[in-house]
Design a protein around this motif. Sequence first.
Motif, PDB file in Angstrom:
ATOM      1  N   ARG A  76     -13.165-153.411  61.222  1.00 54.48           N
ATOM      2  CA  ARG A  76     -14.165-152.446  61.723  1.00 54.48           C
ATOM      3  C   ARG A  76     -13.475-151.179  62.212  1.00 54.48           C
ATOM      4  N   ASN A 131     -12.952-148.989  59.428  1.00 58.15           N
ATOM      5  CA  ASN A 131     -14.192-148.691  58.699  1.00 58.15           C
ATOM      6  C   ASN A 131     -14.305-149.485  57.405  1.00 58.15           C
ATOM      7  N   ASP A 181     -15.524-153.347  55.546  1.00 54.41           N
ATOM      8  CA  ASP A 181     -16.500-154.408  55.670  1.00 54.41           C
ATOM      9  C   ASP A 181     -15.840-155.624  56.314  1.00 54.41           C
ATOM     10  N   SER A 182     -16.261-155.970  57.520  1.00 58.31           N
ATOM     11  CA  SER A 182     -15.635-157.072  58.238  1.00 58.31           C
ATOM     12  C   SER A 182     -16.147-158.439  57.784  1.00 58.31           C
TER      13      SER A 182
END
Length: 260
Positions: A167, A170, A172-173
């Motif tokens: 995160r 930036n 996608d976790s």
Amino acid sequence: MEGMGDRVKHGDGKRAGEQRAGDARRDRWRKHRIARRAEFVEAALRAVDEHGPDLGMDDVASAAGVTKPVLYRHFEDKADLYLALGQRGTEMLFERLIPAINAELAPVPRIRMALDAFFTVIEQHPNLYRLLSRKSFADRPVDADVVAEDKEVIATALTALLGDYMRMLNMDSGAAEPWAHGIVGMVQNTGEWWIDKRTMSRDSVVEYLTQIIWAAIDGLTRQHGVVLDPDKPLEANKVVRLSPQRRADTTPQAEPGGAS
């Protein structure tokens, strides 16, 4: 003459004093039993190191310098001792692993340190790891899977750690959870292979795994236009708390941080 009220007060005071004394005795006895049990667990650890995962209660009693009946005053059965050994193994692992995972280092040294913590523990106590992996004590199966529980705790903590970093970058976790479980599974399987084969040194297997894990991280971040320096600490140091206690309500959290 002493009045009835005075006699009642004195009687109440005496009973209260006796209760406090009784509580103190029970507390001392409880502490003694806890300490004695811990001594027997350390003896069991020595016995496992010497005799291997097929050890019996006789081996543990001999290592502790007591008889089996004395052991059974502190452990309900073999399964209870197995679980105590599992807890001790978890403590030893986490004592090394937690500082390594939370070290304020560059990515590659941090990965290397965490892997070295794991491989150092299983190198020092390979028979304990074999015992816990096969889920039996003296040929008696037990219901608990200590290794699987530890894997889940570590993977959950690693999920939180990776998710925070993704995160921050930036990204996608959502990939953090499968990544974490994949890494933990790979390391465990490699560890099981290594303690049986020993075809290379601990430093070598740690270095190979370090490079594999870093290559995966570097490849994914580059796909998202992020280039990380493997030898430079990240701007924010994310940390996790790992608890060696096996409790249903224990959830590792990621935080921003710098008688006889």
